[in-house]
Design a protein around this motif. Structure first.
Motif, PDB file in Angstrom:
ATOM      1  N   LEU A   1      -1.320   8.231  36.189  1.00  0.00           N
ATOM      2  CA  LEU A   1      -2.806   8.403  37.052  1.00  0.00           C
ATOM      3  C   LEU A   1      -2.248   7.219  38.176  1.00  0.00           C
ATOM      4  CD1 LEU A   1      -5.723   8.454  34.227  1.00  0.00           C
ATOM      5  CD2 LEU A   1      -4.511  10.427  35.215  1.00  0.00           C
ATOM      6  N   GLU A   2      -1.958   7.790  38.946  1.00  0.00           N
ATOM      7  CA  GLU A   2      -2.168   6.888  40.235  1.00  0.00           C
ATOM      8  C   GLU A   2      -3.662   7.478  41.435  1.00  0.00           C
ATOM      9  OE1 GLU A   2       2.222   5.940  40.874  1.00  0.00           O
ATOM     10  OE2 GLU A   2       1.350   8.415  40.966  1.00  0.00           O
ATOM     11  N   ALA A   3      -4.060   6.711  42.347  1.00  0.00           N
ATOM     12  CA  ALA A   3      -4.613   6.735  42.908  1.00  0.00           C
ATOM     13  C   ALA A   3      -3.994   6.467  44.350  1.00  0.00           C
ATOM     14  CB  ALA A   3      -6.038   6.452  42.144  1.00  0.00           C
ATOM     15  N   TYR A   4      -3.906   7.173  45.383  1.00  0.00           N
ATOM     16  CA  TYR A   4      -3.275   6.284  46.833  1.00  0.00           C
ATOM     17  C   TYR A   4      -4.955   6.484  48.097  1.00  0.00           C
ATOM     18  CZ  TYR A   4       0.997   6.277  45.092  1.00  0.00           C
ATOM     19  OH  TYR A   4       2.140   6.443  44.641  1.00  0.00           O
ATOM     20  N   CYS A   5      -4.648   5.926  49.024  1.00  0.00           N
ATOM     21  CA  CYS A   5      -5.617   5.548  50.359  1.00  0.00           C
ATOM     22  C   CYS A   5      -5.520   6.283  50.864  1.00  0.00           C
ATOM     23  CB  CYS A   5      -5.560   4.409  50.422  1.00  0.00           C
ATOM     24  SG  CYS A   5      -6.721   4.171  51.627  1.00  0.00           S
ATOM     25  N   VAL A   6      -6.261   7.965  51.230  1.00  0.00           N
ATOM     26  CA  VAL A   6      -6.020   8.737  52.356  1.00  0.00           C
ATOM     27  C   VAL A   6      -6.286   8.286  52.872  1.00  0.00           C
ATOM     28  CG1 VAL A   6      -7.798  11.305  52.915  1.00  0.00           C
ATOM     29  CG2 VAL A   6      -7.773  10.373  50.511  1.00  0.00           C
TER      30      VAL A   6
ATOM     31  N   VAL B   1      -3.692   2.573  45.518  1.00  0.00           N
ATOM     32  CA  VAL B   1      -5.312   1.808  45.269  1.00  0.00           C
ATOM     33  C   VAL B   1      -5.000   1.097  43.703  1.00  0.00           C
ATOM     34  CG1 VAL B   1      -7.247   2.230  45.247  1.00  0.00           C
ATOM     35  CG2 VAL B   1      -6.214   3.137  47.162  1.00  0.00           C
ATOM     36  N   SER B   2      -4.602   2.175  43.027  1.00  0.00           N
ATOM     37  CA  SER B   2      -4.730   1.851  41.444  1.00  0.00           C
ATOM     38  C   SER B   2      -3.943   2.904  41.145  1.00  0.00           C
ATOM     39  CB  SER B   2      -6.070   1.844  40.749  1.00  0.00           C
ATOM     40  OG  SER B   2      -6.466   1.793  39.709  1.00  0.00           O
ATOM     41  N   ALA B   3      -3.694   2.258  39.748  1.00  0.00           N
ATOM     42  CA  ALA B   3      -2.792   2.757  38.286  1.00  0.00           C
ATOM     43  C   ALA B   3      -3.131   2.751  36.877  1.00  0.00           C
ATOM     44  CB  ALA B   3      -1.105   2.442  38.630  1.00  0.00           C
ATOM     45  N   ASP B   4      -2.771   3.554  36.364  1.00  0.00           N
ATOM     46  CA  ASP B   4      -3.373   3.579  34.705  1.00  0.00           C
ATOM     47  C   ASP B   4      -2.303   4.034  34.335  1.00  0.00           C
ATOM     48  OD1 ASP B   4      -4.535   3.016  33.135  1.00  0.00           O
ATOM     49  OD2 ASP B   4      -6.593   3.758  32.790  1.00  0.00           O
ATOM     50  N   CYS B   5      -2.411   4.151  32.556  1.00  0.00           N
ATOM     51  CA  CYS B   5      -1.348   5.094  31.942  1.00  0.00           C
ATOM     52  C   CYS B   5      -2.299   5.440  30.689  1.00  0.00           C
ATOM     53  CB  CYS B   5       0.009   4.654  31.493  1.00  0.00           C
ATOM     54  SG  CYS B   5       0.548   5.265  30.680  1.00  0.00           S
ATOM     55  N   SER B   6      -2.783   6.761  30.418  1.00  0.00           N
ATOM     56  CA  SER B   6      -2.853   7.242  28.942  1.00  0.00           C
ATOM     57  C   SER B   6      -2.279   7.321  28.156  1.00  0.00           C
ATOM     58  CB  SER B   6      -4.050   8.620  29.138  1.00  0.00           C
ATOM     59  OG  SER B   6      -4.286   8.583  28.225  1.00  0.00           O
TER      60      SER B   6
ATOM     61  N   GLY C   1      -0.616   8.706  24.217  1.00  0.00           N
ATOM     62  CA  GLY C   1      -1.383   9.566  22.985  1.00  0.00           C
ATOM     63  C   GLY C   1      -1.770  11.194  23.086  1.00  0.00           C
ATOM     64  N   HIS C   2      -2.342  11.458  21.775  1.00  0.00           N
ATOM     65  CA  HIS C   2      -3.162  13.192  22.449  1.00  0.00           C
ATOM     66  C   HIS C   2      -4.322  12.743  22.328  1.00  0.00           C
ATOM     67  CE1 HIS C   2      -0.570  15.463  19.953  1.00  0.00           C
ATOM     68  NE2 HIS C   2       0.699  13.986  20.005  1.00  0.00           N
ATOM     69  N   ARG C   3      -4.823  12.934  23.253  1.00  0.00           N
ATOM     70  CA  ARG C   3      -6.366  12.814  24.379  1.00  0.00           C
ATOM     71  C   ARG C   3      -6.377  14.287  24.629  1.00  0.00           C
ATOM     72  NH1 ARG C   3      -7.942   7.560  25.727  1.00  0.00           N
ATOM     73  NH2 ARG C   3      -6.265   6.336  24.928  1.00  0.00           N
ATOM     74  N   HIS C   4      -7.863  14.226  24.009  1.00  0.00           N
ATOM     75  CA  HIS C   4      -8.249  15.465  24.783  1.00  0.00           C
ATOM     76  C   HIS C   4      -9.695  15.159  26.087  1.00  0.00           C
ATOM     77  CE1 HIS C   4      -6.888  18.886  22.562  1.00  0.00           C
ATOM     78  NE2 HIS C   4      -6.588  17.895  21.805  1.00  0.00           N
ATOM     79  N   SER C   5      -9.733  13.581  26.509  1.00  0.00           N
ATOM     80  CA  SER C   5     -10.751  13.331  27.430  1.00  0.00           C
ATOM     81  C   SER C   5     -10.395  11.938  27.651  1.00  0.00           C
ATOM     82  CB  SER C   5     -11.916  13.805  26.713  1.00  0.00           C
ATOM     83  OG  SER C   5     -12.389  12.652  25.915  1.00  0.00           O
ATOM     84  N   TYR C   6     -10.496  11.625  29.100  1.00  0.00           N
ATOM     85  CA  TYR C   6     -10.566  10.306  29.370  1.00  0.00           C
ATOM     86  C   TYR C   6     -11.079   9.955  30.519  1.00  0.00           C
ATOM     87  CZ  TYR C   6      -7.463   5.908  29.806  1.00  0.00           C
ATOM     88  OH  TYR C   6      -7.017   5.365  30.252  1.00  0.00           O
ATOM     89  N   THR C   7     -11.450   8.690  30.580  1.00  0.00           N
ATOM     90  CA  THR C   7     -12.335   8.113  32.002  1.00  0.00           C
ATOM     91  C   THR C   7     -11.763   7.225  32.250  1.00  0.00           C
ATOM     92  OG1 THR C   7     -14.378   8.572  30.945  1.00  0.00           O
ATOM     93  CG2 THR C   7     -14.854   7.282  32.696  1.00  0.00           C
ATOM     94  N   TRP C   8     -11.018   7.125  33.367  1.00  0.00           N
ATOM     95  CA  TRP C   8     -10.971   6.255  34.828  1.00  0.00           C
ATOM     96  C   TRP C   8     -11.528   5.733  35.652  1.00  0.00           C
ATOM     97  CZ3 TRP C   8      -6.246   7.748  38.858  1.00  0.00           C
ATOM     98  CH2 TRP C   8      -6.021   6.512  39.238  1.00  0.00           C
ATOM     99  N   TYR C   9     -12.185   4.180  35.441  1.00  0.00           N
ATOM    100  CA  TYR C   9     -12.618   3.632  36.376  1.00  0.00           C
ATOM    101  C   TYR C   9     -11.741   3.067  37.756  1.00  0.00           C
ATOM    102  CZ  TYR C   9     -16.541   4.226  33.733  1.00  0.00           C
ATOM    103  OH  TYR C   9     -17.467   5.233  33.213  1.00  0.00           O
ATOM    104  N   ILE C  10     -11.664   3.034  39.490  1.00  0.00           N
ATOM    105  CA  ILE C  10     -10.741   3.166  39.980  1.00  0.00           C
ATOM    106  C   ILE C  10     -11.601   1.905  40.805  1.00  0.00           C
ATOM    107  CG2 ILE C  10      -9.356   3.092  41.728  1.00  0.00           C
ATOM    108  CD1 ILE C  10      -9.463   6.538  41.067  1.00  0.00           C
ATOM    109  N   ARG C  11     -11.525   0.584  41.032  1.00  0.00           N
ATOM    110  CA  ARG C  11     -11.598  -0.575  41.147  1.00  0.00           C
ATOM    111  C   ARG C  11     -10.739  -1.249  42.036  1.00  0.00           C
ATOM    112  NH1 ARG C  11     -13.432  -1.014  35.510  1.00  0.00           N
ATOM    113  NH2 ARG C  11     -15.482  -0.337  35.008  1.00  0.00           N
TER     114      ARG C  11
END
Length: 237
Positions: free
Chosen positions: A209-214, A220-225, A227-237
């Motif tokens: 997961l990546e978030a770039y400043c428009v 701005v932020s990066a994350d990685c999920s 395994g097997h997931r059907h939902s995920y919540t990402w907080y960009i701080r």
């Protein structure tokens, strides 16, 4: 006011001023080291920076910008080759280089894991080690594409799928409007202080997961999920 008290106040002001200056330096350093997205190429005047009358340079910046936002790894690789030609003809490097664009093209191709895109990028890469990596990525991509085909058939039969990702909820708690990507695929924009939900399909075990400043284009932020997931919540701080 006594001289001692005046001295104490003056010392406090100097101390606070020094702290602010120190903080400013840290912030500047962080921005300087932040990963910059090549979509900023649309602000570059390549004709001026290279100093050569090549017509394709006039639209090259926007081509890079559009390919990165899509995102289109093969399109980025083509732009990189065009930049490389201009670099060789002029003997100069612009503020966005062919190596930088190609590096982003390779990274995105691996993230997206589309076999045809990987093959296209591989054809435009000269480094043997990178070609080997892309060959392995192509083989892995074909396996995932077969799994995706099986999932589509399972959905048609009303069976449970093997998708690794389903609903992604993004809470943007940073001070910037961001473009959100999952597995190298553009999802959308999430404004400052807002939340958004996206449906994501990704058959890789790792979902980057990546978030770039428009506005400025930096990461701005990066994350990685994983395994097997059907939902995920990402907080960009």
């Amino acid at each position: 006011m006594s001289m001692i008290r005046l001295f104490s106040v003056a010392l406090l002001v100097v101390t606070l001023a020094s702290a602010v200056r120190a903080d400013d330096k840290v912030i500047t350093s962080e921005k300087a080291q932040a990963h910059q997205c090549v979509c900023r190429a649309c602000y570059v005047n390549f004709t001026k920076e290279f100093g050569v009358p090549l017509e394709f340079l006039g639209s090259l910046g926007h081509s890079i910008h559009d390919a990165r936002l899509a995102p289109d790894p093969a399109g980025l690789a083509i732009c990189s080759r065009s930049l490389a030609v201009a670099e060789q003809v002029s003997g100069k490097k612009a503020s966005v280089t062919s190596d930088e664009v190609m590096s982003d093209a390779i990274r995105l191709a691996k993230l997206r894991g589309v076999s045809t895109e990987l093959e296209a990028v591989k054809l435009m890469v000269s480094d043997d080690a990178v070609k080997k990596e892309l060959t392995e990525a192509i083989e892995d991509a074909k396996v995932r594409e077969e799994e995706a085909k099986q999932d589509a058939e399972a959905i048609a039969k009303g069976e449970q799928t093997k998708q690794l990702f389903g609903r992604l909820t993004v809470y943007n708690q940073c001070g910037e409007c961001v473009r959100v990507y999952a597995g190298g695929r553009y999802l959308g924009v999430v404004h400052e202080g807002q939340a958004a939900c996206f449906h994501v399909h990704n058959h890789d075990y790792h979902t980057e997961l990546e978030a770039y400043c428009v506005e400025e284009g930096h990461l701005v932020s990066a994350d990685c999920s994983e395994g097997h997931r059907h939902s995920y919540t990402w907080y960009i701080r």
